[in-house]
Motif scaffolding. Sequence first.
Motif, PDB file in Angstrom:
ATOM      1  N   ARG A   1       0.806   3.517  -2.987  1.00 48.95           N
ATOM      2  CA  ARG A   1       0.579   5.100  -2.910  1.00 48.95           C
ATOM      3  C   ARG A   1       1.957   6.389  -3.352  1.00 48.95           C
ATOM      4  O   ARG A   1       2.040   7.269  -4.467  1.00 48.95           O
TER       5      ARG A   1
ATOM      6  N   TRP B   1       0.701  -1.449   0.346  1.00 47.20           N
ATOM      7  CA  TRP B   1      -0.252  -0.324   0.180  1.00 47.20           C
ATOM      8  C   TRP B   1       1.251   1.161  -0.218  1.00 47.20           C
ATOM      9  O   TRP B   1       1.036   2.112  -0.524  1.00 47.20           O
TER      10      TRP B   1
ATOM     11  N   SER C   1     -19.635   5.090 -10.230  1.00 43.01           N
ATOM     12  CA  SER C   1     -18.932   4.163  -9.819  1.00 43.01           C
ATOM     13  C   SER C   1     -19.840   3.002 -10.712  1.00 43.01           C
ATOM     14  O   SER C   1     -18.455   2.016 -11.013  1.00 43.01           O
TER      15      SER C   1
ATOM     16  N   ALA D   1     -12.043  -0.608  -4.580  1.00 42.47           N
ATOM     17  CA  ALA D   1     -11.864  -0.604  -5.851  1.00 42.47           C
ATOM     18  C   ALA D   1     -11.215  -1.380  -6.177  1.00 42.47           C
ATOM     19  O   ALA D   1     -11.061  -2.226  -7.366  1.00 42.47           O
TER      20      ALA D   1
ATOM     21  N   ASP E   1     -11.301   2.409   4.271  1.00 39.69           N
ATOM     22  CA  ASP E   1     -12.060   2.958   3.340  1.00 39.69           C
ATOM     23  C   ASP E   1     -12.743   1.818   2.440  1.00 39.69           C
ATOM     24  O   ASP E   1     -12.453   1.152   1.460  1.00 39.69           O
TER      25      ASP E   1
ATOM     26  N   LYS F   1     -15.120   1.975   0.562  1.00 44.58           N
ATOM     27  CA  LYS F   1     -15.374   2.335  -1.052  1.00 44.58           C
ATOM     28  C   LYS F   1     -14.067   2.084  -1.829  1.00 44.58           C
ATOM     29  O   LYS F   1     -13.841   1.191  -2.789  1.00 44.58           O
ATOM     30  N   ARG F   2     -12.983   2.203  -1.553  1.00 48.04           N
ATOM     31  CA  ARG F   2     -11.230   1.789  -1.701  1.00 48.04           C
ATOM     32  C   ARG F   2     -11.326   0.374  -1.816  1.00 48.04           C
ATOM     33  O   ARG F   2     -10.330   0.073  -2.847  1.00 48.04           O
TER      34      ARG F   2
ATOM     35  N   HIS G   1     -12.652   5.752  -8.615  1.00 52.02           N
ATOM     36  CA  HIS G   1     -14.349   5.464  -7.740  1.00 52.02           C
ATOM     37  C   HIS G   1     -14.707   5.736  -6.615  1.00 52.02           C
ATOM     38  O   HIS G   1     -15.668   5.689  -6.115  1.00 52.02           O
ATOM     39  N   VAL G   2     -13.597   6.417  -6.300  1.00 57.41           N
ATOM     40  CA  VAL G   2     -13.488   6.556  -4.272  1.00 57.41           C
ATOM     41  C   VAL G   2     -14.637   7.585  -4.487  1.00 57.41           C
ATOM     42  O   VAL G   2     -15.561   8.078  -4.165  1.00 57.41           O
TER      43      VAL G   2
ATOM     44  N   PRO H   1      -8.534   4.151  -7.996  1.00 54.56           N
ATOM     45  CA  PRO H   1      -9.064   4.333  -6.773  1.00 54.56           C
ATOM     46  C   PRO H   1      -9.474   5.309  -6.228  1.00 54.56           C
ATOM     47  O   PRO H   1     -10.395   6.265  -6.360  1.00 54.56           O
ATOM     48  N   ASN H   2      -8.645   6.299  -6.907  1.00 51.55           N
ATOM     49  CA  ASN H   2      -9.561   7.928  -6.999  1.00 51.55           C
ATOM     50  C   ASN H   2     -10.680   7.995  -7.666  1.00 51.55           C
ATOM     51  O   ASN H   2     -11.655   8.011  -7.214  1.00 51.55           O
TER      52      ASN H   2
ATOM     53  N   GLN I   1      -7.128  -0.998   3.403  1.00 50.51           N
ATOM     54  CA  GLN I   1      -8.076  -0.619   3.399  1.00 50.51           C
ATOM     55  C   GLN I   1      -8.611  -0.087   4.250  1.00 50.51           C
ATOM     56  O   GLN I   1      -9.210  -0.783   4.947  1.00 50.51           O
TER      57      GLN I   1
END
Lengths: 102, 619, 167, 510, 499
Positions: free
Chosen positions: B564, B560, D259, D319, D313, D315-316, D251-252, D248-249, D311
């Motif tokens: 990022r 992760w 989405s 994703a 989040d 939603k992420r 979709h979130v 990810p960006n 994750q």
Amino acid sequence: MVSINLYLALAAILFCIGLYGVLTRRHLVIVLASVELMLNAVNINLVAFSSIGPVVNITGQVFTLFVISVAAAEVAVGLAILIALYRNKGSIDVIKHDLLRW
Amino acid sequence: MIQNAWLIPVFPLIAFIILLFVGRFLKEKASYVGITALALSFILSVLVLFERIGGETSTYVIDWITFGSSTITMGYEVTPLNAMMLIVVTVVSLLVHVFSKEYMHEDDRIHVFYSYLGLFSFSMLGLVLSPNILQLFIFWELVGLCSFLLVGFWYFKPEAAAAAKKAFLTTRIGDVGLLIGLVLLFNATGSFEYGAIFSAVEAGLVNDTMITVIAICIFLGAVGKSAQFPLHVWLPDAMEGPTPVSALIHAATMVAAGVYLVGVMYPLFLASSTAMTVVAYTGAITAIFAATIALVNTDIKRILAYSTISQLGFMMLALGTGGYVAGLFHLMTHAFFKALLFLGAGSVIYAVHHRQDIREMGGLWSRMKVTSITFLIGALAIAGIPPLAGFWSKEGVLAAAWEGGDIFLFTIAVITAFMTAFYMFRLFFTAFTGKFRGDHEPHENKKLMTVPLSVLAFLAIVAGLINTPFGLGLENFLLQDVNVGYQAHGELWLAVLSIAIAVGGIALAWAMYYKGAIAKDTFTSKFPGVHKLLLNKYYMDELYAKVFVQPTVAIGRFFWELDRNIVDGIVNFVGATTRITGRSFAKRHDGQLQTYGLVSIIGGLVVVAIAFVIRGYFG
Amino acid sequence: MNTQMIFFLVFAIIAIACAVLVMKLSRISHRVVAMAFSFFAVAGLYFLLGAEFIGIIQIIVYAGAVTILFIFGMMMTEHRNVTFGSHPRKAHRVLSFLGVGTLLGVLLYGILNMDLATKEPTIYEKGTAHEIGLELYGNYVVPLIGMGFLLTAALIGAIVIARKEAK
Amino acid sequence: MIPNLLTLLIFLPLVGALFILVTPKEYTNAIRSLAIGTSSVALILSLVIWGQFDRSISEMQFLHSVPWFDFNIVQINYSVGIDGLSMPLLVLTTIVTTLALFASLTITSRVKEFYIWSLLLLTGMLGVFVSLDMFLFFLFFELTLIPMFFIIGIWGGKEKYYAAFKFLVYTGLGSAIMFITFIVIFYLGAQASNFYYLTFNMLDLAYIFANPDNPEVLTSGVRAAVFLSLFVAFAIKLPVFPFHTWLPNAHVEAPTAASMILAGVLLKMGGYGLIRIGVGILPDQAARFAMLIAILGVINIVYGALLALVQTDLKRLVAFSSISHMGIVLLGIASFTASGMQGAIFQLVSHGFISALLFFMVGAIYERTKTRTISELGGLSKSVPILAGFMLAAAMASVGLPGLSGFVSELLAFIGIFGADASILPGAKVLGVIAGLGIILTAAYLLWAMQRTTFGQLDEKYKGLSDARPLEYIPMIGLLAFSILIGVYPNILSDVINITVIDILSKIGG
Amino acid sequence: MYSAFNADWSLMTPEIVLAALALVIFTLDFMTGIKGKKPFLGRLSIITLIITAVLVFLTNRTGGSIADVFVVDPFSMVFKLIILFSVIIVIAISLYYLDKHEDIYQGEFYSLLLFATLGAMLMVSSADLITLFIGLELLSISSYCLAGFKKHNRKSTESAIKYIVLGGTASAFILYGMSFLYGLTGSTSLVVIGQNINTLFVDFPVIISVSFLFMLVGFGFKISIVPFHMWAPDVYEGSPTPVTAFLTAVSKIAGFALVLRLFYVGIFGFGERGSLLPDSLYHEFFIVLAIIAALTMIIGNLIALTQQNVKRLMAYSGIAQAGYLFVPIAATLAPYFSMTIIAFYSIAYVVMVLGAFAIITLVTEDTGREDFSSFSGLYKRSPFMAIAMTVFLVSLAGLPLTAGFVGKAWIFFGAVTADMTWLAVIMIVTSVISFYYYFGIMKQMFMRDPNPNDADLKVPVGITVAVSITLGITIILGVMPNLIVDNFSHFNWMYMLTR
């Protein structure tokens, strides 16, 4: 008898002096004058070619005529703008005119 | 009637669907739907069994999917094995349905409970009826789902939620192995149908190493499902679920599915001695491993859970050593008496208001007659006291182990048998005899709970008799149309031995926990280290957490960060660089017209220079 | 070393020298005068080349009109011996010098390597004015008209922009 | 004479958008019903096409080709048609979009614009799946870019601008690369056929590339380069591992409906393009780079799963699960077996339904709890049992539970990868096993998420949440139903796909 | 020998008419007082231009020439029409702009615009160095004046001075380059030059190269390609907005027409079928052009990324667009092909840029700001304008179903077929970069709320019409390019000048 190359060389030198002037002088009048010098160099070229060039004809001188008048017109306009500029800003120092940038 | 065998799973499915939609309005009454459905299934499967014994059979398939030139089908078929299984499943399920009506009646989500039970019964019966291993796998997963749902039925208890997840994940590991095994099998034999597969194997179309790999992959699935070592960790935790569920899923039916799988694929295993050995040793290790833990545990349900694991190990051991009938026979008998034990435990727990620690019980004998007696029967059965069911099947297992010729396995089997007897009666004496140590005064439960106990008790007594040295009914039935090699039968000395160890175990327990002739902490004080180890279940959970879970999460975290900062970082960096470059170019526009002129001249020269260099001027 | 050459050299040196002076002198008025002289010298070259008409035009327009214009421009802006000195950024000066130098180098290299026949300046018996006239109205009448409009445009523009508004 | 159904289908949403355009924006309900009506008609139309589709031939069907314009030598045609590859995706598109529009009824600000953009988007997506002319294909491909940009940018979450621009520029770059490659392909095709074929038509180009008149222009190096750039172009859309970070960006930040469409359909265009054009025109190169594709696929599966695992989040997390699932597609394609190829297509379809459902559930829960942070949720089964139930169902489908569509595609993909020809894909079995681990991880993160959100103790402040509204049942049940339908009886799909897949595979040297 | 005496002067009708009417308008201006609003002059000019356009369409189809200095052919027709159209739009914009600015002399403004137009037309159809130069100067000098027309505004005058000094220098460069061409060929006719240049290049490679490069510098300045572009942003930002529009559209397109004419007739030369000659100097110089094109696209787009002032942004975007337009010249497969492409993209470019400028003028004048924020919430203030602007920006960014896309795709196509894929790659990548700033404006329009003190936008008729027309063309050309493409493909662009 003068070889045409000399005329051309002279023209080239004048041209470059004029260019240098445009690039480095700070007095706007002189900058415009330098432009005139460059145009003069062009004229020399044209006349020289027209008179003693490989192909002799009068066209070059006609061309010169046009160049001269255009130069005159340019000077007129240029000075007009110069004056307007001076009225607005109170200076004709090239360096000082950088309101528009980036 | 046998042509309608497919109806057997359908009834519970209907029940499930009904409850899914209208259950919230039925509440308590939901139980009737479930019970009716199961009753129908039970009757039908009894009929089917008799017709099957009569020699009739039925198969029906439809196209399921087509790719390239190959087609996969789905349907059902009735074999002796699954005819037997149908009975086992429907009986236990039905009884559990009945039992739960009382046991769960306080819960306001009882309709959900019954819908889940319905789904489970459907899946289990479907699993049993599958004509090909892919369909088996499909239902295999569905029962897994049901187990997940039912273990997590009290989702608001964090332990329950965790246990559900653990159960699903651990079995999932095995399942992926199984899936891979199936796929390999399909690619090797070009079919999922049992018949086609076995004929291909016998025809030698598959090379031996491949067979071994496939067999082991498939066995991996069985290991997960039947909680064999090293994937057994989920079963004890699964006891967080309601006790009837433990009885149905985690004792009688689903966990036995692994054994059933091996049974179904038996010809394949026979084709690879390595695979057989693996099965046998896994079974043996599991058996003794779980038994040792059961020796010291004090949670009534967990003791039973470990005993289940151990018994499943027994079955595997039997199958691994060629005892096809013995394994499946033990599967059947075990289904009955372990269900009995669990329901008995349930009855007890219900009576003492959901306490599960046997040290807080005691003296229940006088207070709950039926429960105690039935429980005692169950205990005796599992300990292997003739003529109870456990004795016959266990004796078959021991015979198989002996015939297998591996004395080590045999010894383990014997020791485990001894331990089984011991810990069962340790449990019995601690919980049912002596004086009551809890706070709420318990008393016998309603008929709804005791009747199923009695029925199961009866089965636990008689079920063994269908396959005794005096009459091999089951064996002949099962071996009708499968070729699984020679089946071992114990001689007399073996019977004597098994009785002896059973009695020995019981006696020891009696001496320690009833009579008190031997102090309870005799061994614990001698080997505190061992005791601690056993109490902590050999630290398996901790080990897994350290070795698998935490590293995975750590890797995830690492990636992760990587994602990022590096992968996305590069993207953003490119973006930023572009803007910065743009900015730096823009800075050249400093508003000085002479700069502009200069840039033009220099720029022009540079361009020309580049061009000339590219075009190779200047020499 | 004939007379032509001598004259050429004289004019050439004057032209270049004055051009340099235009760059170098400090007082703006002096510079403009130097420019005028440079123009004169160029006119001389024209005569030398037998282009008398152009020469005369050069004197009238450049040495005359344009210079006067410049003087006007000078008068109407800062003329009291303002000297700005040279461009503040050294890098700029150096680069300009280098750039222009390179340019000059290339030009001279090219020009001096041309081998063109050296001839006498062409003399037209009716005078260049006649020839130019014919050529101008014979072939270049379109640009001539265009020129007319150019001058008009310049006129309008110059007037509009330079006009002092009555507040 | 009735117009060509496909053309009708493509331009129907456009007409709908025009109607909405002229409707005053005060009449939100009229607009909503217009939009949903349009897409529903489109859905019905696509189902009609599904019904008329001839499952027994591998040729393009419902062909419609009219010359559009020509760059003084090359003729650009408007030519559309479908085969077993595009048919399912066509239906998927209409279904998901319609249901997404239902899901978007919660949008109350600037309704008019939203539905106009959505319908434009629908046209774009449909166009991509049916166009046979690469120029047209690219055109529609780009057409999906702008509406999505606006939908994310206007109705998106906190970092919507960043997400929108990242989506725009990143995928824009992808389609740019695609365009270059298309023109190069055209040019190569022209040269290879001695300037007989001056066309962007995929089928003709595929034919030329298969048997060129002068092969020397199509050196193996050139072919490889072309294929790789194609691959990159589509990899960005799919998305494949190093190019996935826009997802990810996007979709979130995107609103729920977006989405759903994004995950449900837009990603599929990448996979579709890869099969239709990448494999279709350069089968030999596809086979040559099978190893690369397969490895990337495995990386996608495992990497995506590992990232989803950590994750916070919800939603992420979903994703990243999308990324993980798209790996299956790559794996299936790379196997170059009938089952693998079908697995890939199945995965495209089933993931379309499942991810849409997941995103819808996340959206519905977010709408109520106003948070997507997993640790802040919990015990939702108590307050919103039905939503929780569907959430669970969606998760199980995503895990690949049998009886739901996810399982079928995984099964097929696995059969494919384990049965892959060693000459094309050496060591395929190892990859298969690693992918299997990925499957386990999938189960891990989804169950973990379920345990943390729907199970456990209910937070006090979520006591009084309202459960699913009637209108919310439509997308939930719809999507789940299709997932179950495919899961229980996959033949409904496979008999459409099979012949085409066989046809595609027949092009590969093997 | 003197061909002008017996030339067919009817060919010049449009120019003559335009000149005459321009003078009429100028005199009308005198008659109506010095200052004050004179919108009727604007309308008159529009009529004038329309008439001229019609005449152009009528006369220029039948090709011919006057003394080989003024040629008339499809090429000239197309570009004249483009120019006239642009000027019409510009005047439509000016009508609104001048209404807001008292201090500008309106009559002179319009007549200067018309003179400039005349110059542009002269440029387009000249086949002779002198004519060409005069046309160029007529255009330039008028533009210098126009740039400085807001003479009380510092920015305006400053931009004017920068423009004239650098422009003068550029002219000097052009002339210097020309002088050699004339001198060595003895003629100012492009045809003659084209016939002799190859042999001359063999004799005097350096000088010919130098003169070519000098002219390149000069014209490069006029069409603002890197590295001769530096003036453009300042001048564009400083000048009155309509003038900016004029410079972006007319000057640039006229410049390109000129460059095409000069290069393909005078220097590179092409044969009967309009295909490149094997001995063409193109093969000597194309790399320079390619590098310049690449630089222009890259730098234009990169700097545009960082701009906040809309007019300045459009300047850089204009530079980038010039880069795209330059690609077909750098990557010439056949001159006729390049001409077709450039002609088409010029149309696309002109419509989208002018449409954008119409809206920019409206918005900037209305809000009084020139930075991005002036666009914020435009959708709420005037949906039509916002949508139209979106279309124009999308077209500039080169996304489908717009004229810009077709044009760009075609350029692209040409570059690839001319085996210059790397140039194509740079082009498309840079245009992806350009998404960022074009969509940045859209973000302002759609995703931000209007500035509280910006009231509802009152859209004058002139602007609406201008926007509608350009919008229509942008979309129509995007959807049905064949309307124009088919004709172009069969045009015999410069049949008089083939060598």
